[in-house]
Design a protein around this motif. Sequence first.
Motif, PDB file in Angstrom:
ATOM      1  N   VAL A  57       0.852  -1.184   0.000  1.00 52.18           N
ATOM      2  CA  VAL A  57       0.000   0.000   0.000  1.00 52.18           C
ATOM      3  C   VAL A  57       0.890   1.238   0.000  1.00 52.18           C
ATOM      4  CG1 VAL A  57      -1.879   1.202   1.159  1.00 52.18           C
ATOM      5  CG2 VAL A  57      -1.757  -1.291   1.266  1.00 52.18           C
ATOM      6  N   VAL A  58       0.814   2.030  -1.067  1.00 56.25           N
ATOM      7  CA  VAL A  58       1.624   3.246  -1.216  1.00 56.25           C
ATOM      8  C   VAL A  58       0.722   4.383  -1.686  1.00 56.25           C
ATOM      9  CG1 VAL A  58       3.909   2.239  -1.517  1.00 56.25           C
ATOM     10  CG2 VAL A  58       2.354   2.319  -3.463  1.00 56.25           C
ATOM     11  N   ASN A  59      -0.348   4.633  -0.932  1.00 60.19           N
ATOM     12  CA  ASN A  59      -1.349   5.625  -1.303  1.00 60.19           C
ATOM     13  C   ASN A  59      -1.003   6.986  -0.704  1.00 60.19           C
ATOM     14  OD1 ASN A  59      -3.633   7.118  -1.905  1.00 60.19           O
ATOM     15  ND2 ASN A  59      -4.811   6.239  -0.219  1.00 60.19           N
ATOM     16  N   ALA A  85       2.474   4.044   2.846  1.00 58.82           N
ATOM     17  CA  ALA A  85       1.719   5.290   2.842  1.00 58.82           C
ATOM     18  C   ALA A  85       0.250   4.945   2.711  1.00 58.82           C
ATOM     19  CB  ALA A  85       2.157   6.190   1.690  1.00 58.82           C
ATOM     20  N   VAL A  86      -0.576   5.529   3.587  1.00 58.66           N
ATOM     21  CA  VAL A  86      -2.000   5.210   3.581  1.00 58.66           C
ATOM     22  C   VAL A  86      -2.739   6.304   4.340  1.00 58.66           C
ATOM     23  CG1 VAL A  86      -2.137   3.873   5.744  1.00 58.66           C
ATOM     24  CG2 VAL A  86      -3.563   3.205   3.779  1.00 58.66           C
ATOM     25  N   ARG A  87      -4.027   6.466   4.046  1.00 56.85           N
ATOM     26  CA  ARG A  87      -4.873   7.427   4.768  1.00 56.85           C
ATOM     27  C   ARG A  87      -5.973   6.698   5.536  1.00 56.85           C
ATOM     28  NH1 ARG A  87      -3.877  12.526   2.458  1.00 56.85           N
ATOM     29  NH2 ARG A  87      -1.840  12.366   1.444  1.00 56.85           N
ATOM     30  N   GLY A  88      -5.609   5.586   6.110  1.00 57.51           N
ATOM     31  CA  GLY A  88      -6.544   4.741   6.824  1.00 57.51           C
ATOM     32  C   GLY A  88      -6.525   3.350   6.231  1.00 57.51           C
ATOM     33  N   PHE A  89      -6.628   2.328   7.118  1.00 56.82           N
ATOM     34  CA  PHE A  89      -6.498   0.949   6.648  1.00 56.82           C
ATOM     35  C   PHE A  89      -7.411   0.041   7.455  1.00 56.82           C
ATOM     36  CE2 PHE A  89      -4.652  -3.291   6.868  1.00 56.82           C
ATOM     37  CZ  PHE A  89      -4.477  -3.579   5.519  1.00 56.82           C
ATOM     38  N   VAL A  90      -8.048  -0.923   6.739  1.00 55.63           N
ATOM     39  CA  VAL A  90      -8.905  -1.917   7.377  1.00 55.63           C
ATOM     40  C   VAL A  90      -8.550  -3.294   6.824  1.00 55.63           C
ATOM     41  CG1 VAL A  90     -11.268  -2.723   7.729  1.00 55.63           C
ATOM     42  CG2 VAL A  90     -10.787  -0.256   7.652  1.00 55.63           C
TER      43      VAL A  90
END
Length: 371
Positions: A57-59, A85-90
Amino acid sequence: GTFFLGDGSASPKRTVLLRRGLRLAGHRDGDEWRTIIRGGGEGSCGPTEIESGPLQVVNEADDHPTVLEDLWLREWTAEAVCIEAVRGFVLRRCRLSHPVNTTKEGAIRFVHALWTTGAKARGDFDVEGNLVELGGYDGPPADDEQFLGVFFSNHDTVRVVDNVITGIDEAIEIIGNRVDRTARGEGPPAQGPAEVIVTGNRIDVTQQPGERWPSTFAILIAGNRGADAVRIEDNHLTVRGKGYAFGLSGERLRIAGNTVRFERFEGSDPAGVMTIGFGPLAGLPMGSSLHDSVFEDNVFEGAVREVGIVFRPGRGDEANTSHGNRFALGDSLAKLGAAATLVLPATVHDNVFTGDTGTVLDESPPGANRY
């Protein structure tokens, strides 16, 4: 169906880069996962360049979280999911199994099913209802293994709830979240409300990893900054091998309602119940002390050979100055038969211990702690 990302033999290993916030939803029929992601591990994860498995995840582009649901990831190398890099993860209702050791010659064999690291790993981090089956390596065991590592990331609330985890080392590691990494050129820590919640997990670990990585804890939660509360509650642990059930540091922790069963493995009982306080790791602080925390209503079964609860002494700026804590030990901790139930260095003060304290080794001045 099965999505095959290579095994390095039949076909090259591949890694899928998730550069936008999106939701990947598989299909399940009860306890049968019908959507399988198999193999993978072409890329590298984070600045340490650990091999990365099928998903990375490289958002950095949008504010939508990355959501993975009802997937079975199996036969992945080193990391099943690596987050840089992420703006929230589930991660919800997934199965992770059949890990593969590193293929790099002479490398430390890191296996982290879910790994998040760095100042760009932001937003809430929610991991719920997953089945995790580690261990079972073809060849040498992993040197460092865990279901998840929150490793000096920058998340808001970290929530790890109702997972079933088996393995040969650690299960849950949450260290250094929101540590300031500005001096490393990675930007300031996140601000605003945050919690660490680790509740309702069922953990079974036989702590016999390889020899190239220090110490092992079923649950390691240390050095997290800016958390309004840290809750480690109602977890059920079975611990064998050479390690500990808990490794802790920080402020405002509540360790309550946990049940821990210690079992003998290869003729030896586990080392102990809990270590409090750590030195730096990779040049970043893990937290040398525990402050203003509560330990109560925990139940222990079986036996440990060395210590119940040990406060690591430390030196200089890393001295253990744990204070303001309340430990309601009950009567099961002392029954584990450790050589010492409590070990306190001279710098620990203003803590209260009630219940059966068993054998106490206390180097602090008289009256510094109450028990």
